[in-house]
Structure formats: C-alpha cells, structure tokens
Motif scaffolding. Structure first.
Motif, PDB file in Angstrom:
ATOM      1  N   ASP A  53       0.823  -1.214   0.000  1.00 29.72           N
ATOM      2  CA  ASP A  53       0.000   0.000   0.000  1.00 29.72           C
ATOM      3  C   ASP A  53       0.861   1.269   0.000  1.00 29.72           C
ATOM      4  OD1 ASP A  53      -2.409   1.382  -0.102  1.00 29.72           O
ATOM      5  OD2 ASP A  53      -2.510   1.618   2.071  1.00 29.72           O
ATOM      6  N   CYS A  54       1.900   1.256  -0.840  1.00 29.04           N
ATOM      7  CA  CYS A  54       2.755   2.432  -0.909  1.00 29.04           C
ATOM      8  C   CYS A  54       3.580   2.407  -2.197  1.00 29.04           C
ATOM      9  CB  CYS A  54       3.698   2.515   0.293  1.00 29.04           C
ATOM     10  SG  CYS A  54       4.923   1.197   0.355  1.00 29.04           S
ATOM     11  N   TYR A  55       4.078   3.584  -2.559  1.00 25.75           N
ATOM     12  CA  TYR A  55       5.007   3.676  -3.674  1.00 25.75           C
ATOM     13  C   TYR A  55       6.394   3.264  -3.195  1.00 25.75           C
ATOM     14  CZ  TYR A  55       1.798   6.194  -6.750  1.00 25.75           C
ATOM     15  OH  TYR A  55       0.748   6.538  -7.562  1.00 25.75           O
ATOM     16  N   ARG A  56       7.113   2.542  -4.052  1.00 20.29           N
ATOM     17  CA  ARG A  56       8.504   2.220  -3.797  1.00 20.29           C
ATOM     18  C   ARG A  56       9.338   2.804  -4.930  1.00 20.29           C
ATOM     19  NH1 ARG A  56       9.290  -1.548   0.192  1.00 20.29           N
ATOM     20  NH2 ARG A  56      11.314  -0.482   0.225  1.00 20.29           N
ATOM     21  N   SER A  57      10.553   3.191  -4.593  1.00 16.30           N
ATOM     22  CA  SER A  57      11.399   3.890  -5.554  1.00 16.30           C
ATOM     23  C   SER A  57      12.838   3.403  -5.448  1.00 16.30           C
ATOM     24  CB  SER A  57      11.337   5.400  -5.303  1.00 16.30           C
ATOM     25  OG  SER A  57      12.359   6.083  -5.998  1.00 16.30           O
ATOM     26  N   SER A  58      13.533   3.522  -6.560  1.00 16.56           N
ATOM     27  CA  SER A  58      14.958   3.181  -6.574  1.00 16.56           C
ATOM     28  C   SER A  58      15.789   4.225  -5.850  1.00 16.56           C
ATOM     29  CB  SER A  58      15.452   3.038  -8.017  1.00 16.56           C
ATOM     30  OG  SER A  58      15.257   4.253  -8.733  1.00 16.56           O
ATOM     31  N   CYS A  59      15.175   5.345  -5.488  1.00 17.03           N
ATOM     32  CA  CYS A  59      15.890   6.425  -4.795  1.00 17.03           C
ATOM     33  C   CYS A  59      15.798   6.302  -3.282  1.00 17.03           C
ATOM     34  CB  CYS A  59      15.363   7.780  -5.246  1.00 17.03           C
ATOM     35  SG  CYS A  59      15.623   8.137  -6.994  1.00 17.03           S
ATOM     36  N   GLU A  60      15.144   5.264  -2.777  1.00 19.86           N
ATOM     37  CA  GLU A  60      15.014   5.107  -1.332  1.00 19.86           C
ATOM     38  C   GLU A  60      16.336   4.718  -0.678  1.00 19.86           C
ATOM     39  OE1 GLU A  60      11.945   2.301  -0.589  1.00 19.86           O
ATOM     40  OE2 GLU A  60      10.401   3.448  -1.639  1.00 19.86           O
ATOM     41  N   GLU A  61      17.174   4.009  -1.423  1.00 18.64           N
ATOM     42  CA  GLU A  61      18.461   3.559  -0.910  1.00 18.64           C
ATOM     43  C   GLU A  61      19.572   4.112  -1.795  1.00 18.64           C
ATOM     44  OE1 GLU A  61      18.802   1.878   1.821  1.00 18.64           O
ATOM     45  OE2 GLU A  61      16.687   1.408   2.191  1.00 18.64           O
ATOM     46  N   PRO A  62      20.764   4.277  -1.253  1.00 17.43           N
ATOM     47  CA  PRO A  62      21.892   4.756  -2.062  1.00 17.43           C
ATOM     48  C   PRO A  62      22.207   3.781  -3.200  1.00 17.43           C
ATOM     49  CG  PRO A  62      22.405   4.891   0.280  1.00 17.43           C
ATOM     50  CD  PRO A  62      21.132   4.105   0.163  1.00 17.43           C
ATOM     51  N   VAL A  63      22.724   4.312  -4.286  1.00 16.16           N
ATOM     52  CA  VAL A  63      23.145   3.484  -5.405  1.00 16.16           C
ATOM     53  C   VAL A  63      24.657   3.562  -5.545  1.00 16.16           C
ATOM     54  CG1 VAL A  63      20.971   3.790  -6.640  1.00 16.16           C
ATOM     55  CG2 VAL A  63      22.880   5.341  -7.101  1.00 16.16           C
ATOM     56  N   THR A  64      25.212   2.528  -6.166  1.00 14.09           N
ATOM     57  CA  THR A  64      26.644   2.478  -6.426  1.00 14.09           C
ATOM     58  C   THR A  64      26.882   2.745  -7.897  1.00 14.09           C
ATOM     59  OG1 THR A  64      26.992   0.859  -4.658  1.00 14.09           O
ATOM     60  CG2 THR A  64      28.722   1.054  -6.324  1.00 14.09           C
ATOM     61  N   CYS A  65      27.732   3.719  -8.189  1.00 18.23           N
ATOM     62  CA  CYS A  65      28.043   4.066  -9.577  1.00 18.23           C
ATOM     63  C   CYS A  65      29.427   3.542  -9.932  1.00 18.23           C
ATOM     64  CB  CYS A  65      27.988   5.577  -9.788  1.00 18.23           C
ATOM     65  SG  CYS A  65      26.371   6.299  -9.492  1.00 18.23           S
ATOM     66  N   THR A  66      29.505   2.828 -11.051  1.00 19.69           N
ATOM     67  CA  THR A  66      30.768   2.256 -11.501  1.00 19.69           C
ATOM     68  C   THR A  66      31.009   2.636 -12.952  1.00 19.69           C
ATOM     69  OG1 THR A  66      30.431   0.350 -10.048  1.00 19.69           O
ATOM     70  CG2 THR A  66      32.108   0.136 -11.773  1.00 19.69           C
ATOM     71  N   VAL A  67      32.181   3.186 -13.235  1.00 22.91           N
ATOM     72  CA  VAL A  67      32.568   3.466 -14.617  1.00 22.91           C
ATOM     73  C   VAL A  67      33.127   2.185 -15.208  1.00 22.91           C
ATOM     74  CG1 VAL A  67      34.058   4.811 -16.130  1.00 22.91           C
ATOM     75  CG2 VAL A  67      33.044   5.883 -14.104  1.00 22.91           C
ATOM     76  N   ILE A  68      32.494   1.711 -16.265  1.00 22.63           N
ATOM     77  CA  ILE A  68      32.909   0.469 -16.907  1.00 22.63           C
ATOM     78  C   ILE A  68      33.969   0.780 -17.949  1.00 22.63           C
ATOM     79  CG2 ILE A  68      32.142  -1.536 -18.231  1.00 22.63           C
ATOM     80  CD1 ILE A  68      29.361  -1.094 -17.060  1.00 22.63           C
ATOM     81  N   GLN A  69      35.121   0.213 -17.799  1.00 22.90           N
ATOM     82  CA  GLN A  69      36.208   0.457 -18.733  1.00 22.90           C
ATOM     83  C   GLN A  69      35.923  -0.232 -20.066  1.00 22.90           C
ATOM     84  OE1 GLN A  69      38.608   2.573 -18.115  1.00 22.90           O
ATOM     85  NE2 GLN A  69      37.783   2.922 -16.054  1.00 22.90           N
ATOM     86  N   SER A  70      36.115   0.508 -21.147  1.00 21.71           N
ATOM     87  CA  SER A  70      35.870  -0.016 -22.485  1.00 21.71           C
ATOM     88  C   SER A  70      37.196  -0.193 -23.220  1.00 21.71           C
ATOM     89  CB  SER A  70      34.962   0.933 -23.281  1.00 21.71           C
ATOM     90  OG  SER A  70      34.896   0.547 -24.630  1.00 21.71           O
ATOM     91  N   SER A  71      37.233  -1.140 -24.136  1.00 17.39           N
ATOM     92  CA  SER A  71      38.431  -1.347 -24.948  1.00 17.39           C
ATOM     93  C   SER A  71      38.637  -0.197 -25.930  1.00 17.39           C
ATOM     94  CB  SER A  71      38.326  -2.669 -25.721  1.00 17.39           C
ATOM     95  OG  SER A  71      37.159  -2.675 -26.541  1.00 17.39           O
ATOM     96  N   SER A  72      37.574   0.589 -26.130  1.00 14.39           N
ATOM     97  CA  SER A  72      37.667   1.740 -27.026  1.00 14.39           C
ATOM     98  C   SER A  72      37.576   3.027 -26.221  1.00 14.39           C
ATOM     99  CB  SER A  72      36.544   1.707 -28.064  1.00 14.39           C
ATOM    100  OG  SER A  72      36.494   2.926 -28.792  1.00 14.39           O
ATOM    101  N   PRO A  73      38.493   3.970 -26.436  1.00 14.00           N
ATOM    102  CA  PRO A  73      38.405   5.248 -25.716  1.00 14.00           C
ATOM    103  C   PRO A  73      37.231   6.103 -26.172  1.00 14.00           C
ATOM    104  CG  PRO A  73      40.126   5.342 -27.388  1.00 14.00           C
ATOM    105  CD  PRO A  73      39.648   3.926 -27.345  1.00 14.00           C
TER     106      PRO A  73
END
Length: 248
Positions: free
Chosen positions: A26-46
């Motif tokens: 009986d409530c809205y849930r959101s992805s913003c309720e908890e902290p998120v982890t941000c990761t830069v994914i290294q690519s073989s191409s610059p």
C-alpha cells in the motif's frame, strides 16, 4: 547538452528513477530510497564510456547502465531487475472475478513500475511514431482508469517530448512495444512492469528477472529536423556485418 538544462531537478522526481505502487504494501517504492553504487565500466575503445548504477528497489537488486559514444548525442540504456519473488505492482489488488467491470487496476500506468524522465520544458509537446505515420498527441493526460475512457498511451518505437517555447527536445527509444505516461503534473515515464490481474481476469505475476533496452536522444528542433525516425531505425535495426561464403 549544448549548454542547456534538459532535466527538471525541481520536479520531485529523479531522472531515470524507478517508481511504482506496490499495492501489497500500500505504498510507492522507488529506486531512490536507498543509495546506489556508480561504476565506470572500462571499455576497450576510448570512444565509448559506460556508467553502471546499482541499487535495490523493494529489496530486489537492479542495475541501469548508460553508455555514451563519442560524436553521438544518444545515450544507450539497459535496465536489469533481479526479482527474487512476485509482488503486486499497480493501482490496486483487483479480483479475477470482476473482469466485466469497466474499471481495471491495470489501466492507469502511473501506478505501474515506471522509469521517470522529468524535463525542464515549458508547455511540452509530445510526438510519437505509429505504423507508417508520426502523430502529435492532443490529449492533456494519458491517465485513465476504465475501458470506456481509454487514452492512447502506446509507444511503438519512440516518443519525442519537445519544448513548445523553444528548440529543446528529448526522444525516448524502446526495443519493444509498451506504454508511457505523460501529464502536466507527471513527467514522461516509460512503463517497465505491471504485476497483477490483467485482461479477462488472467494473472500476470513476476516470474523472472526483468531486462530490456531503451535509449535517450536529446536534440534541438522538431522530430523531423532531428531525423528522430532515422535515428530510431539505426538504433533498433543496426547494420549487421557478415562474411559472405567463399570470401574469407
């Protein structure tokens, strides 16, 4: 983008936020309720850079990956949700026995699990493609709750929200036909998932993890001036390289 602010940071919603009404709680849930982890994914191409954002929504892990390519304004996105159990997402818990009633729990997409895209546009206009056509939406809101009050809210390949007072616009591409929400008091939102009773009283539970792709294209001018249809075709139907027999 080009020195302009496309995102409305005062709308009360976060850009690319996952949000839905979990009627069992009986409530809205959101992805913003908890902290998120941000990761830069290294690519073989610059020339390619990806950022992966990981968090939880209602206890289930999710990840959104955003990929940028040098020289292209398009942002390629992937959504993954590792659902570990079924849960109801929609306006309310509807009985399977009331399928003849006009009002349905699955009609109003604002209660479903959405990806939100609040834009800083004044008096925004919405354009979208259809089979062999492109149309401007004339409805004030996509919200409806009954069969006898249906509003067109289908996204075939893309929708494009444009600032009627200027040239800023944001196109949203999707890799499957689904629905969207849009109203003066509700930002552009892509429907990601519904879980509950649907057509003819049939149940549509969550039985496996969710995965799909979408893309964002900030641009200037109208959809035709920005070649949004062509950009969508290139994204949905990219050229495939194949080696012809006997030539390798």
């Amino acid at each position: 983008y080009r020195g302009k602010e496309w995102v409305d940071d005062k709308a009360g919603y976060r850009f690319a936020e996952l949000r839905g009404f979990f009627y069992g709680e009986d409530c809205y849930r959101s992805s913003c309720e908890e902290p998120v982890t941000c990761t830069v994914i290294q690519s073989s191409s610059p020339l390619i850079q990806s950022v992966r954002m990981e968090g939880t929504i209602d206890g289930a892990p999710f990840a959104q990956t955003f990929t940028l390519r040098s020289g292209s304004p398009r942002i390629d996105c992937e959504l993954e949700i590792g659902w570990n159990a079924d849960r109801g997402i929609g306006e309310y818990r509807q009985s399977s026995r009331c399928w003849q009633e006009p009002r349905r729990a699955f009609c109003d997409d604002r209660y479903k699990l959405n990806i939100l895209f609040p834009t800083a546009f004044d008096v925004p206009e919405l354009w979208k493609n259809a089979p062999f056509d492109v149309c401007k939406s004339e409805q004030e809101s996509t919200a409806f709750s009954a069969w006898d009050d249906i509003h067109h809210n289908i996204i075939l390949h893309w929708v494009d929200v444009k600032d009627a007072q200027g040239s800023a616009a944001l196109a949203l591409f999707i890799d499957h036909t689904t629905s969207y929400s849009f109203a003066p008091d509700y930002p552009l939102a892509l429907t990601a998932q519904y879980s509950g009773v649907g057509l003819w009283g049939r149940g549509y539970p969550i039985t496996r993890p969710l995965y799909f792709r979408y893309a964002l294209l900030p641009h200037e001018g109208t959809w035709d001036e920005a070649d949004v249809e062509a950009e969508s075709a290139c994204w949905n139907e990219p050229l495939q390289v194949a080696v012809a027999p006997g030539t390798a």
